[in-house]
Design a protein around this motif. Structure first.
Motif: not given
Length: 411
Positions: A257-284
């Motif tokens: 479950a830690i694998a699900l928790i840590a990225p949720t906080q990383l997402n808030q940091v990534l959103l300051k530099r990247f768009t939602n679309e870019q994050i989803i594409l890279t993640t998939l």
């Protein structure tokens, strides 16, 4: 909204969203005990999970129009009370068929928390904050896999599997009290919205013809169905193949479950530099590569118990980035029909999840291949849909946050 109101609202919305994850995760360590007590097989017990996912998928479609017509609170009360009653019914079940039926009713009640929480996010927070709020909700939701299986494992050993459903009923009763006394009302009832089948279908069609919603709800639905393959197969893989105890399985589940928790906080940091679309594409892309290595290594026998846990950790880490961004992009175009949009989005996800969990059960062969193979397939199919739909979104979609009436005028 004050800082305190902001915190309390997110906390209650998070607990509403955890009702179904708790209902799924907490009883997983009890699968062998349920099968033994009800004189059935593990694959039959897995069908009770499938029934729950089907109930969520169907129930969300029912609650969406109700939340738009009667406001957020009244449908919440009805659904939560149904969930509590069905949980007691699960605890009193003496056959697998009764348990499956009660799980279906439990899902039909509990799924209101998922739809209402997402609609209330759209009601209470500006569009620019939706992704961040969903990240916080995902954090609260992600804590449940750390707690639920561990509690379920110890409860099963100490009091029997029936006690799990009594605990769920008590927790939901406390959430109901918080909803009644503390949670803001959100959008008020709209008598202009009809509940006639033609009008309801019209609302759903208004949502579905928005290309941004259709694309990201499908991508999110299929890609986020991967954990359901893990949920359906992990107890059998670890407890029957690697012979871990119910308590040990709970700790393994908590670790992953830690694998699900840590990225949720990383997402808030990534959103300051990247768009939602870019994050989803890279993640998939990342999940597709890790998934292929997971399947190949499992087939070739490269991984033992700990190697498999490590690879699952790497794969599941992507879910904490896909979920909030796909949800934000799916709901951003809507205000008046936010309840229907949230219902459709949730229905897609749980519908795919029920198909995925049933597939793991049907393909059961006493190895981890069905579980990891289906997980990988979900990531790859989600990536394909995203890439093929990108041109349509650019051509037909509107900027994030535009009111839905303006979006409809462009269609």
């Amino acid at each position: 909204m004050t800082r305190r109101q902001h915190f309390v609202s997110i906390l209650i919305l998070g607990t509403l969203s955890t009702i179904s994850p708790f209902s799924i995760d907490m009883y997983l360590p009890g699968f062998p005990a349920i099968a033994s007590d009800l004189h059935t097989s593990i694959s039959q017990v897995q069908l009770s999970l499938t029934a729950y996912l089907i109930g969520i998928s169907v129930g969300q479609l029912l609650y969406g129009p109700l939340l738009d017509r009667f406001g957020r609170k009244l449908p919440l009360y009805v659904g939560l009370i149904l969930y509590i009653a069905a949980s007691v019914g699960c605890a009193l079940s003496t056959s697998i068929h009764t348990l499956i039926t009660m799980r279906l009713l439990q899902a039909l009640g509990g799924c209101v928390g998922l739809v209402a929480a997402q609609a209330l996010v759209r009601d209470l927070f500006p569009v620019s904050q939706i992704a961040q709020v969903f990240s916080l909700l995902t954090l609260v939701i992600a804590v449940s896999p750390m707690i639920a299986p561990t509690v379920g494992g110890y409860a099963t050993v100490a009091f029997g599997w029936h006690s799990i459903f009594i605990i769920l009923a008590v927790i939901t009763a406390l959430i109901l009290v918080g909803v009644y006394f503390v949670l803001p009302n959100g959008r008020l009832p709209d008598p202009a919205l009809s509940l006639r089948p033609k009008a309801v279908m019209g609302s759903f069609f208004t949502v579905l013809k928005q290309p941004q919603f259709l694309t990201y709800s499908l991508v999110g639905g299929i890609a986020t169905a991967a954990p359901f393959a893990y949920l359906a197969g992990s107890s059998d893989v670890f407890m029957n193949i690697y012979h871990v105890s119910a308590q040990e399985y709970g700790w393994i589940f908590a670790f992953l479950a830690i694998a699900l928790i840590a990225p949720t906080q990383l997402n808030q940091v990534l959103l300051k530099r990247f768009t939602n679309e870019q994050i989803i594409l890279t993640t998939l892309i990342y999940q597709s590569i890790v998934g292929l290595l997971l399947v190949l290594g499992t087939w070739a026998g490269w991984y033992g118990q700990y190697g498999l846990i490590g690879m699952l950790f790497l794969f599941l880490g992507g879910q904490g980035l896909t979920n909030p961004n796909a949800s934000a992009l799916s709901l951003a175009p809507f205000r008046r029909h936010a309840g229907s949009a949230a219902a459709l989005m949730g229905s897609f996800r749980m519908g795919f999840g029920s198909i995925i969990s049933a597939s793991v059960s049907l393909l059961h062969n006493n190895t981890a291949i069905p579980m990891v193979g289906i997980m990988t397939t979900c990531a790859i199919v989600g990536l394909i849909i995203l890439l093929t739909s990108e041109r349509i979104i650019r051509y037909r979609s509107k900027p994030s946050g535009m009111d839905e009436q303006m979006a409809e005028a462009l269609l």
